[in-house]
Write a protein that holds these residues in place. Sequence first.
Motif, short mmCIF file in Angstrom:
data_model
loop_
_atom_site.label_atom_id
_atom_site.label_comp_id
_atom_site.label_asym_id
_atom_site.label_seq_id
_atom_site.Cartn_x
_atom_site.Cartn_y
_atom_site.Cartn_z
N GLU A 1 0.83 -1.20 0.00
CA GLU A 1 0.00 0.00 0.00
C GLU A 1 0.87 1.26 0.00
O GLU A 1 0.62 2.21 -0.76
CB GLU A 1 -0.91 0.01 1.23
CG GLU A 1 -1.76 1.28 1.36
CD GLU A 1 -2.41 1.43 2.72
OE1 GLU A 1 -3.26 2.33 2.85
OE2 GLU A 1 -2.06 0.67 3.65
N LYS A 2 1.90 1.27 0.82
CA LYS A 2 2.76 2.45 0.90
C LYS A 2 3.57 2.63 -0.38
O LYS A 2 3.73 3.75 -0.87
CB LYS A 2 3.68 2.34 2.12
CG LYS A 2 2.93 2.48 3.44
CD LYS A 2 3.87 2.40 4.63
CE LYS A 2 3.10 2.63 5.94
NZ LYS A 2 3.99 2.60 7.13
N LEU A 3 4.05 1.52 -0.93
CA LEU A 3 4.80 1.62 -2.19
C LEU A 3 3.91 2.08 -3.32
O LEU A 3 4.33 2.88 -4.17
CB LEU A 3 5.44 0.27 -2.52
CG LEU A 3 6.62 -0.14 -1.63
CD1 LEU A 3 7.01 -1.58 -1.92
CD2 LEU A 3 7.81 0.79 -1.82
N ASP A 4 2.68 1.59 -3.35
CA ASP A 4 1.74 2.04 -4.39
C ASP A 4 1.50 3.54 -4.30
O ASP A 4 1.39 4.23 -5.33
CB ASP A 4 0.41 1.29 -4.27
CG ASP A 4 0.50 -0.16 -4.72
OD1 ASP A 4 1.50 -0.52 -5.36
OD2 ASP A 4 -0.43 -0.93 -4.42
N TYR A 5 1.39 4.06 -3.08
CA TYR A 5 1.18 5.49 -2.93
C TYR A 5 2.41 6.27 -3.40
O TYR A 5 2.28 7.31 -4.07
CB TYR A 5 0.87 5.85 -1.47
CG TYR A 5 0.31 7.25 -1.34
CD1 TYR A 5 -1.06 7.48 -1.43
CD2 TYR A 5 1.14 8.35 -1.19
CE1 TYR A 5 -1.58 8.76 -1.35
CE2 TYR A 5 0.64 9.64 -1.11
CZ TYR A 5 -0.73 9.83 -1.20
OH TYR A 5 -1.23 11.12 -1.14
N CYS A 6 3.60 5.76 -3.10
CA CYS A 6 4.83 6.40 -3.58
C CYS A 6 4.84 6.44 -5.11
O CYS A 6 5.27 7.43 -5.71
CB CYS A 6 6.05 5.66 -3.06
SG CYS A 6 6.32 5.79 -1.28
N ALA A 7 4.37 5.36 -5.73
CA ALA A 7 4.31 5.32 -7.19
C ALA A 7 3.35 6.38 -7.73
O ALA A 7 3.62 7.01 -8.75
CB ALA A 7 3.90 3.93 -7.66
N GLU A 8 2.23 6.57 -7.03
CA GLU A 8 1.28 7.61 -7.45
C GLU A 8 1.92 8.99 -7.41
O GLU A 8 1.58 9.87 -8.23
CB GLU A 8 0.05 7.58 -6.55
CG GLU A 8 -0.84 6.36 -6.73
CD GLU A 8 -2.04 6.39 -5.79
OE1 GLU A 8 -2.36 7.49 -5.29
OE2 GLU A 8 -2.64 5.33 -5.56
N LEU A 9 2.83 9.20 -6.48
CA LEU A 9 3.51 10.49 -6.38
C LEU A 9 4.62 10.64 -7.41
O LEU A 9 5.16 11.74 -7.58
CB LEU A 9 4.09 10.68 -4.97
CG LEU A 9 3.08 10.86 -3.84
CD1 LEU A 9 3.81 10.92 -2.50
CD2 LEU A 9 2.23 12.10 -4.03
#
Length: 326
Positions: free
Chosen positions: A175-183
Amino acid sequence: MHAITISEPGGPEALVWGEVPDPVAGEGEVLVEVVASAVNRADIMQRQGFYDPPPGASRYPGLECSGRITGIGPGVSGWSVGDEVCALLAGGGYAEKVAVPAGQLLPVPAGIDLKQAAALPEVVCTVWSNVFMVAHLRPAETLLVHGGSSGIGTMAIQLAKAVGAKVAVTAGTKEKLDYCAELGADILINYREQDFVAELQQATGGAGADVILDNMGAKYLDRNVQALAVNGRLAIIGMQGGIKAELNIATLLGKRAAISATSLRARPLGEKAAIVAAVREHVWPLIEGGHIRPVVDRELPMSEAGTAHQVLEDSGHIGKVLLVAP
């Protein structure tokens, strides 16, 4: 006024919302009525008894805030009562009012909610001063950010992408990595399951990271040096992984690499003012242009600061946790 006090070092329950004397704006200071503050790892260390405020600073925790100016001290120009601001602090943000050196004030960026502006000063000043003013990240270089989903991490990703750099991050969940990818993060590494040195080497064709922003300290020192590119720069800003480690100087010399270690809180006023001025010049236009935004996980009443600290200690957040004044 009311503020969060720490009667003695301890767990989150040591944070007590109580009545305290009002601050007074001294020479070169303004008085700010606090709308919100934000929680930082340094606040947790202070609560635990490991990170006292510098001499002369407020004893209450809180290294940033947003609010409105209600008083102007002697020798201050360029600010007026009623101005909406956010501020970098040496302490005192967990309160209804705080006295702030004028050089550490920033106007609330256009398009940003006053409360959410509290999530900006500490992370932006930390990232800009370390990644750009000290480590000199340049376009097309690779930045590795440890703790990519943290407040620091989410800001570092956005700033690095804004200048045209490639970004690698470590985080502990999908979940945290996916959010980093969104950024905008390009290389995603789960530190619980993957070796960040090997993953970074593979993703960069063996080159490594030109700049590493590290919050772990001792635990990652040797591996960070291994992960550096030739002429790489390691910027250490935290000690979550301890304070003592061995360093292979031969590896450092072979890479012609550099290591810097900085803290923001105890710097002289002039140095802080210079960082704040650089942030206003270089970062504020990016925020107002919609290229960068504060990442806020949740807002809690300031009286529930203990709950907010527990959220950070459990790593149960992405971005910043805000404390909202009554």
